[in-house]
Motif scaffolding. Structure first.
Motif, PDB file in Angstrom:
ATOM      1  N   ALA A  96       0.818  -1.216   0.000  1.00 19.86           N
ATOM      2  CA  ALA A  96       0.000   0.000   0.000  1.00 19.86           C
ATOM      3  C   ALA A  96       0.851   1.266   0.000  1.00 19.86           C
ATOM      4  O   ALA A  96       0.549   2.214  -0.726  1.00 19.86           O
ATOM      5  CB  ALA A  96      -0.947   0.006   1.194  1.00 19.86           C
ATOM      6  N   GLU A  97       1.917   1.288   0.803  1.00 19.34           N
ATOM      7  CA  GLU A  97       2.718   2.512   0.898  1.00 19.34           C
ATOM      8  C   GLU A  97       3.418   2.847  -0.411  1.00 19.34           C
ATOM      9  O   GLU A  97       3.825   3.985  -0.616  1.00 19.34           O
ATOM     10  CB  GLU A  97       3.729   2.448   2.061  1.00 19.34           C
ATOM     11  CG  GLU A  97       4.812   1.411   1.898  1.00 19.34           C
ATOM     12  CD  GLU A  97       4.436   0.048   2.476  1.00 19.34           C
ATOM     13  OE1 GLU A  97       5.350  -0.791   2.582  1.00 19.34           O
ATOM     14  OE2 GLU A  97       3.274  -0.196   2.803  1.00 19.34           O
ATOM     15  N   VAL A  98       3.537   1.891  -1.308  1.00 18.67           N
ATOM     16  CA  VAL A  98       4.119   2.138  -2.631  1.00 18.67           C
ATOM     17  C   VAL A  98       3.017   2.314  -3.667  1.00 18.67           C
ATOM     18  O   VAL A  98       3.007   3.287  -4.416  1.00 18.67           O
ATOM     19  CB  VAL A  98       5.078   0.992  -3.039  1.00 18.67           C
ATOM     20  CG1 VAL A  98       5.572   1.185  -4.467  1.00 18.67           C
ATOM     21  CG2 VAL A  98       6.239   0.902  -2.060  1.00 18.67           C
ATOM     22  N   SER A  99       2.082   1.379  -3.720  1.00 17.88           N
ATOM     23  CA  SER A  99       1.047   1.410  -4.767  1.00 17.88           C
ATOM     24  C   SER A  99       0.114   2.610  -4.654  1.00 17.88           C
ATOM     25  O   SER A  99      -0.521   2.983  -5.628  1.00 17.88           O
ATOM     26  CB  SER A  99       0.237   0.107  -4.755  1.00 17.88           C
ATOM     27  OG  SER A  99      -0.497  -0.026  -3.553  1.00 17.88           O
ATOM     28  N   GLN A 100       0.049   3.226  -3.480  1.00 19.05           N
ATOM     29  CA  GLN A 100      -0.850   4.365  -3.282  1.00 19.05           C
ATOM     30  C   GLN A 100      -0.122   5.701  -3.221  1.00 19.05           C
ATOM     31  O   GLN A 100      -0.741   6.731  -2.985  1.00 19.05           O
ATOM     32  CB  GLN A 100      -1.672   4.148  -2.006  1.00 19.05           C
ATOM     33  CG  GLN A 100      -2.573   2.949  -2.108  1.00 19.05           C
ATOM     34  CD  GLN A 100      -3.261   2.608  -0.812  1.00 19.05           C
ATOM     35  OE1 GLN A 100      -3.168   3.322   0.184  1.00 19.05           O
ATOM     36  NE2 GLN A 100      -3.974   1.504  -0.809  1.00 19.05           N
TER      37      GLN A 100
END
Length: 144
Positions: free
Chosen positions: A72-76
């Motif tokens: 999440a911290e990368v994809s978002q």
């Protein structure tokens, strides 16, 4: 940290990963459909489409998890996503081209046509950036 839930509630971690994997697969298939149609080949022949897509899908999914593209911290976060996606495909793309040459029984590196490699890597990068940036925007919009 994302929490896993049980029972009837949907697991947000699993749901995000399923969306990302599904979107990545669909993006690769769109790339293949566009390429096949531009070369006058059938886009309804699913066996040929899947065979064409296989080395690119394998190259993508072997490399991208190492760069955190399903977290999440990368994809978002587009600032984290873009450089990692570019670096991951800079490794996964050539791997896909080698796999494609091997699938086709062509020698390495002579079996990899430079203009095809350049076009393929550029177009798949563009398609994947559009999809992943769209996903990031959509998820962040829903969270605010």
């Amino acid at each position: 940290m994302e929490q896993l839930t049980t029972g009837r509630r949907t697991n947000p971690l699993a749901r995000r990963v399923v969306w990302l994997i599904g979107g990545d697969l669909l993006t690769m298939l769109i790339f293949v459909w566009v390429g096949r149609s531009r070369h006058g080949l059938s886009i309804t022949d699913m066996t040929a489409t899947l065979t064409t897509a296989a080395p690119f899908v394998v190259g993508w999914f072997l490399i991208t998890p190492w760069f955190g593209l399903f977290r999440a911290e990368v994809s978002q976060n587009w600032r984290k996503l873009v450089p990692r996606l570019l670096l991951a495909w800079a490794i996964g793309g050539p791997l896909a081209l080698v796999l494609r040459a091997l699938f086709l029984g062509r020698p390495i590196p002579a079996g990899i046509i430079p203009i095809f490699a350049l076009a393929t890597l550029s177009i798949t990068t563009f398609f994947m950036l559009i999809w992943r940036l769209g996903y990031s925007w959509w998820v962040n919009r829903r969270l605010t």
